[in-house]
Design a protein around this motif. Sequence first.
Motif, PDB file in Angstrom:
ATOM      1  N   ALA B  26      -1.879  -1.177  14.929  1.00 43.49           N
ATOM      2  CA  ALA B  26      -2.412  -0.263  13.906  1.00 43.49           C
ATOM      3  C   ALA B  26      -2.779  -1.059  12.663  1.00 43.49           C
ATOM      4  N   LEU B  27      -3.819  -0.619  11.989  1.00 45.22           N
ATOM      5  CA  LEU B  27      -4.352  -1.308  10.809  1.00 45.22           C
ATOM      6  C   LEU B  27      -4.939  -0.252   9.884  1.00 45.22           C
ATOM      7  N   LYS B  28      -4.370  -0.133   8.688  1.00 45.99           N
ATOM      8  CA  LYS B  28      -4.864   0.876   7.736  1.00 45.99           C
ATOM      9  C   LYS B  28      -4.966   0.259   6.352  1.00 45.99           C
ATOM     10  N   GLY B  29      -6.106   0.394   5.725  1.00 40.54           N
ATOM     11  CA  GLY B  29      -6.253  -0.049   4.342  1.00 40.54           C
ATOM     12  C   GLY B  29      -5.443   0.860   3.437  1.00 40.54           C
ATOM     13  N   ILE B  30      -4.715   0.250   2.494  1.00 37.12           N
ATOM     14  CA  ILE B  30      -3.809   1.005   1.627  1.00 37.12           C
ATOM     15  C   ILE B  30      -4.466   1.178   0.260  1.00 37.12           C
ATOM     16  N   ALA B  31      -4.405   2.419  -0.249  1.00 35.59           N
ATOM     17  CA  ALA B  31      -5.045   2.724  -1.530  1.00 35.59           C
ATOM     18  C   ALA B  31      -4.058   2.527  -2.678  1.00 35.59           C
ATOM     19  N   GLU B  32      -3.518   1.317  -2.802  1.00 31.19           N
ATOM     20  CA  GLU B  32      -2.681   1.041  -3.973  1.00 31.19           C
ATOM     21  C   GLU B  32      -2.806  -0.430  -4.317  1.00 31.19           C
ATOM     22  N   GLY B  33      -2.445  -0.753  -5.558  1.00 29.68           N
ATOM     23  CA  GLY B  33      -2.625  -2.117  -6.016  1.00 29.68           C
ATOM     24  C   GLY B  33      -4.019  -2.290  -6.565  1.00 29.68           C
ATOM     25  N   VAL B  34      -4.132  -2.658  -7.829  1.00 31.47           N
ATOM     26  CA  VAL B  34      -5.459  -2.870  -8.394  1.00 31.47           C
ATOM     27  C   VAL B  34      -5.793  -4.352  -8.406  1.00 31.47           C
ATOM     28  N   GLU B  35      -4.828  -5.197  -8.060  1.00 31.50           N
ATOM     29  CA  GLU B  35      -5.053  -6.641  -8.112  1.00 31.50           C
ATOM     30  C   GLU B  35      -5.533  -7.177  -6.769  1.00 31.50           C
ATOM     31  N   ASN B  36      -5.096  -6.528  -5.679  1.00 30.26           N
ATOM     32  CA  ASN B  36      -5.300  -7.089  -4.350  1.00 30.26           C
ATOM     33  C   ASN B  36      -5.789  -6.020  -3.386  1.00 30.26           C
ATOM     34  N   SER B  37      -6.252  -6.479  -2.229  1.00 30.44           N
ATOM     35  CA  SER B  37      -6.505  -5.579  -1.112  1.00 30.44           C
ATOM     36  C   SER B  37      -5.284  -5.609  -0.210  1.00 30.44           C
ATOM     37  N   ASN B  38      -4.804  -4.442   0.174  1.00 34.53           N
ATOM     38  CA  ASN B  38      -3.594  -4.366   0.986  1.00 34.53           C
ATOM     39  C   ASN B  38      -3.845  -3.564   2.250  1.00 34.53           C
ATOM     40  N   TYR B  39      -3.391  -4.118   3.362  1.00 35.66           N
ATOM     41  CA  TYR B  39      -3.480  -3.420   4.635  1.00 35.66           C
ATOM     42  C   TYR B  39      -2.084  -3.218   5.220  1.00 35.66           C
ATOM     43  N   PHE B  40      -1.845  -2.022   5.724  1.00 35.47           N
ATOM     44  CA  PHE B  40      -0.650  -1.772   6.522  1.00 35.47           C
ATOM     45  C   PHE B  40      -0.958  -2.195   7.950  1.00 35.47           C
ATOM     46  N   ILE B  41      -0.067  -2.978   8.518  1.00 38.13           N
ATOM     47  CA  ILE B  41      -0.266  -3.498   9.865  1.00 38.13           C
ATOM     48  C   ILE B  41       0.938  -3.156  10.722  1.00 38.13           C
ATOM     49  N   GLU B  42       0.684  -2.619  11.906  1.00 38.60           N
ATOM     50  CA  GLU B  42       1.762  -2.466  12.877  1.00 38.60           C
ATOM     51  C   GLU B  42       1.430  -3.335  14.081  1.00 38.60           C
ATOM     52  N   LEU B  50      -0.601  -6.880   4.966  1.00 35.99           N
ATOM     53  CA  LEU B  50      -1.507  -8.006   4.795  1.00 35.99           C
ATOM     54  C   LEU B  50      -2.115  -7.862   3.409  1.00 35.99           C
ATOM     55  N   THR B  51      -1.861  -8.852   2.565  1.00 35.68           N
ATOM     56  CA  THR B  51      -2.423  -8.820   1.220  1.00 35.68           C
ATOM     57  C   THR B  51      -3.520  -9.867   1.106  1.00 35.68           C
ATOM     58  N   ILE B  52      -4.684  -9.445   0.649  1.00 28.95           N
ATOM     59  CA  ILE B  52      -5.794 -10.358   0.387  1.00 28.95           C
ATOM     60  C   ILE B  52      -5.949 -10.427  -1.131  1.00 28.95           C
ATOM     61  N   TYR B  53      -5.845 -11.620  -1.668  1.00 30.52           N
ATOM     62  CA  TYR B  53      -5.816 -11.774  -3.118  1.00 30.52           C
ATOM     63  C   TYR B  53      -7.225 -11.807  -3.678  1.00 30.52           C
ATOM     64  N   GLU B  54      -7.499 -10.856  -4.590  1.00 27.42           N
ATOM     65  CA  GLU B  54      -8.817 -10.746  -5.212  1.00 27.42           C
ATOM     66  C   GLU B  54      -8.840 -11.585  -6.484  1.00 27.42           C
ATOM     67  N   SER B  55      -9.936 -11.514  -7.195  1.00 17.98           N
ATOM     68  CA  SER B  55     -10.156 -12.440  -8.307  1.00 17.98           C
ATOM     69  C   SER B  55      -9.139 -12.302  -9.437  1.00 17.98           C
ATOM     70  N   ARG B  56      -8.439 -11.159  -9.537  1.00 16.56           N
ATOM     71  CA  ARG B  56      -7.518 -10.997 -10.657  1.00 16.56           C
ATOM     72  C   ARG B  56      -6.223 -11.789 -10.482  1.00 16.56           C
ATOM     73  N   VAL B  57      -5.942 -12.253  -9.256  1.00 19.62           N
ATOM     74  CA  VAL B  57      -4.767 -13.109  -9.048  1.00 19.62           C
ATOM     75  C   VAL B  57      -5.243 -14.554  -8.938  1.00 19.62           C
ATOM     76  N   ASN B  58      -4.605 -15.424  -9.740  1.00 22.25           N
ATOM     77  CA  ASN B  58      -4.942 -16.845  -9.707  1.00 22.25           C
ATOM     78  C   ASN B  58      -4.303 -17.485  -8.474  1.00 22.25           C
ATOM     79  N   PRO B  59      -5.133 -18.035  -7.568  1.00 22.04           N
ATOM     80  CA  PRO B  59      -4.561 -18.635  -6.348  1.00 22.04           C
ATOM     81  C   PRO B  59      -3.526 -19.720  -6.650  1.00 22.04           C
ATOM     82  N   ASP B  60      -3.665 -20.375  -7.808  1.00 24.18           N
ATOM     83  CA  ASP B  60      -2.695 -21.416  -8.169  1.00 24.18           C
ATOM     84  C   ASP B  60      -1.304 -20.843  -8.399  1.00 24.18           C
ATOM     85  N   ASP B  61      -1.232 -19.535  -8.659  1.00 22.43           N
ATOM     86  CA  ASP B  61       0.076 -18.904  -8.891  1.00 22.43           C
ATOM     87  C   ASP B  61       0.780 -18.510  -7.593  1.00 22.43           C
TER      88      ASP B  61
END
Lengths: 319, 319
Positions: B26-42, B50-61
Amino acid sequence: MAVYTQIGSEDVASLLSLYDVGELVALKGIAEGVENSNYFIETTGGRYFLTIYESRVNPDDLPFYHSLLDHLYKAGCKVPRFINDRQGQWLQTLSGKPACLIEFLSGVSATVPTPQQAHACGGELAKLHLAVRDFGLERHNDFGVLHWRTLIAQCTEKGLDSIQTGLAKRVTDESIYLVEHWPRHLPTSIIHADLFPDNVLLLGEEVSGLIDFYFACSDVTSYDLAISHAAWSFSADGTNYMPQIGTAFIAGYKQISTLNHVGNIDFQTLARGACLRFLLTRCFDWINTPPDALVVRKDPLAYLRRLDFYCSNPDILGG
Amino acid sequence: MAVYTQIGSEDVASLLSLYDVGELVALKGIAEGVENSNYFIETTGGRYFLTIYESRVNPDDLPFYHSLLDHLYKAGCKVPRFINDRQGQWLQTLSGKPACLIEFLSGVSATVPTPQQAHACGGELAKLHLAVRDFGLERHNDFGVLHWRTLIAQCTEKGLDSIQTGLAKRVTDESIYLVEHWPRHLPTSIIHADLFPDNVLLLGEEVSGLIDFYFACSDVTSYDLAISHAAWSFSADGTNYMPQIGTAFIAGYKQISTLNHVGNIDFQTLARGACLRFLLTRCFDWINTPPDALVVRKDPLAYLRRLDFYCSNPDILGG
C-alpha cells in the motif's frame, strides 16, 4: 489531491465509538481524491478509510454508490465496502458533511502498467459489467454525450483557444460527429466511467481492488471499456500508443465477457467519445484552476493526442 | 499540507528492494507536513513513512536529524527511527531529491489535549532534554532571538500592519525587549523547538511518539518548555488560557527533570519569545501565501493574544 475538511482525532474517535471496529490508533489525511476528503484510519481492529463528501459530490447520490458497491461486493467483485455502525447505519455526519467509513483495500496503482496488469484489469471490468446486469438502479451520466456541447460552450467563453489555437472548432466538430454517430443501439448498464490506472489497486500482477466509483453512471456498457482503453494504453502525454497494453486489456475483458458484441466502428466512436469527455473536463479544470494552486493541473492536450490517434485508427479491436 | 513530489508505485517498489522490509502492498500520499512530501507505505513486513525532502529542508542538515533521532531512540525516547537499507544506508535519492524510509509510529494527535496528555507530554519532553545531554552535535536556530529583527523587516516591507494596525511597532518593541532580556545564562542544549500537540502521537493518555524534528536546534533548554507551554495551554485562537493544561505540562516535566532551575521571570521571557517567534513566522507565511492557495493559513494573531497573556502574567511557573 487534498484534505479539505480538517477533523480532530477526538471527533474521529467519537465517530468510531458508534462502530464495532476497536479503538483509534492512527489517523492520517490522504492527499488523493479531488472530490472528497479522505483519511486513513487504523484501529485496534483493522484499517479503514474515512471519506467526507465535499460539495462536488451530490449527497442524494450516496445511496446509489452504497447500493452499487454492496451489490458488486456480494457478486464477488473486488470493491471496498461501506462499513455499518452498530445500528446498521453506513451514512454519518461529520463537520456538517456526509461521511462514511469504508473498507481499506491493500494494493498499489501502477504508473506504468504491464500487459499482465492490463489483462487482469480488463477481466475485472468485465466481471463488473456482468455483476451489474441484475442491479436495479440507474444514475444519469452528467458527463455523457449530450452534455459535451454545454461543456464546450462553458470552456469557449473562458478561452478554449488559449490552450491551443483552433481547439474550440475541433471539439465542436467532434461533438457534432459523436452526437450523430453515438451507438445508442448497444446495450447499456451501470459503468464505472473512470477506470484509470490510479483507480485500480494491484498486488503484483493481480487486481486487489477497483475504487473511486463516484463517476459511476448509466451509459453504453462498452463505453467503459473504451474509457479504460484510452486511459491505460498511452504514455501519459498521449503521444505514444502502447498496443501491447491495449490489446491485453481487451483480451482480458473478452476472456470474461462477450464484449457486448461491439464492432470496430462503434468502438472507435466510443473511444473518440472517451477522449473528448476527458479532454473537455480537463480543459474546464485547466481554465478554472489558478496556475499557482497546489493542485496538479492535468494536461488537456494529452487527450487531444489520444483523440487524434483514434480518429486515424478505426480498427483497434482487431478482427 | 501537501504532497509536492509525485512518485509512482514502481519507483517506491524499486527503492524498497534495497531494504529488508518485504514487498510493497500500500502507498498513500499523506496530507501533512509543509516542509516535505510524505507517503504512508505498507509492506508485507511492516509499515513505514517515506519522506522526500523538499527545498525548505537543507540536505546538509539531514545527518544531524539522523544522528539526533538515533541518539534519542537509543536513550529510550519515543521517536521514529530512520531505516537502513541492506548496505547500512539511511539516505536515498528519489526524483532527484533526498529521501528516507522512516519508522511508522502508532498514535494520534490531540486537538483538545487533556491534562493527563499534557502531563505525559511534559514528561517526554523532559526525557528528551535529559537524553541530549551527551549528544555531541549542534545546530544553529535559524528562528532564534537574534533573527527576529530580520524577520520583522521582511514582514514589514510586505505590509505587516495590514494584518493588524500597529503590529509592526508592537513586534519591534517586543523583539528589542527580548534581545535585551534573553536569559543567555541558562543551560542550552538541542531542543525540539516545535513540540505542538500535532507533533505528539498519543494512545489514550500515553505518549507513543514525538515526531517532526526538522526545527530541532541548539538553544536555551527551557525555551523548549516555553514553546510547548504556549502551544498546548491555549484555545487555538489564543483567547483562552487553560491553566489546568499548562500546569499539568509543567508538572509532568518537573517530575522527570529539574527544569534547569528556570525562574518565573526567565520563563516569562522565554514564553514571550516563543509567542513572538510563531507570531512572526505565521505573519511571514500569511503575507506570502495567496488566500486561495490550498494551504491552511494559520492565524498569526492567535500568537499575539498569547503574547499579551504572558506579558500580563509573570508568574506562570508558580512558586
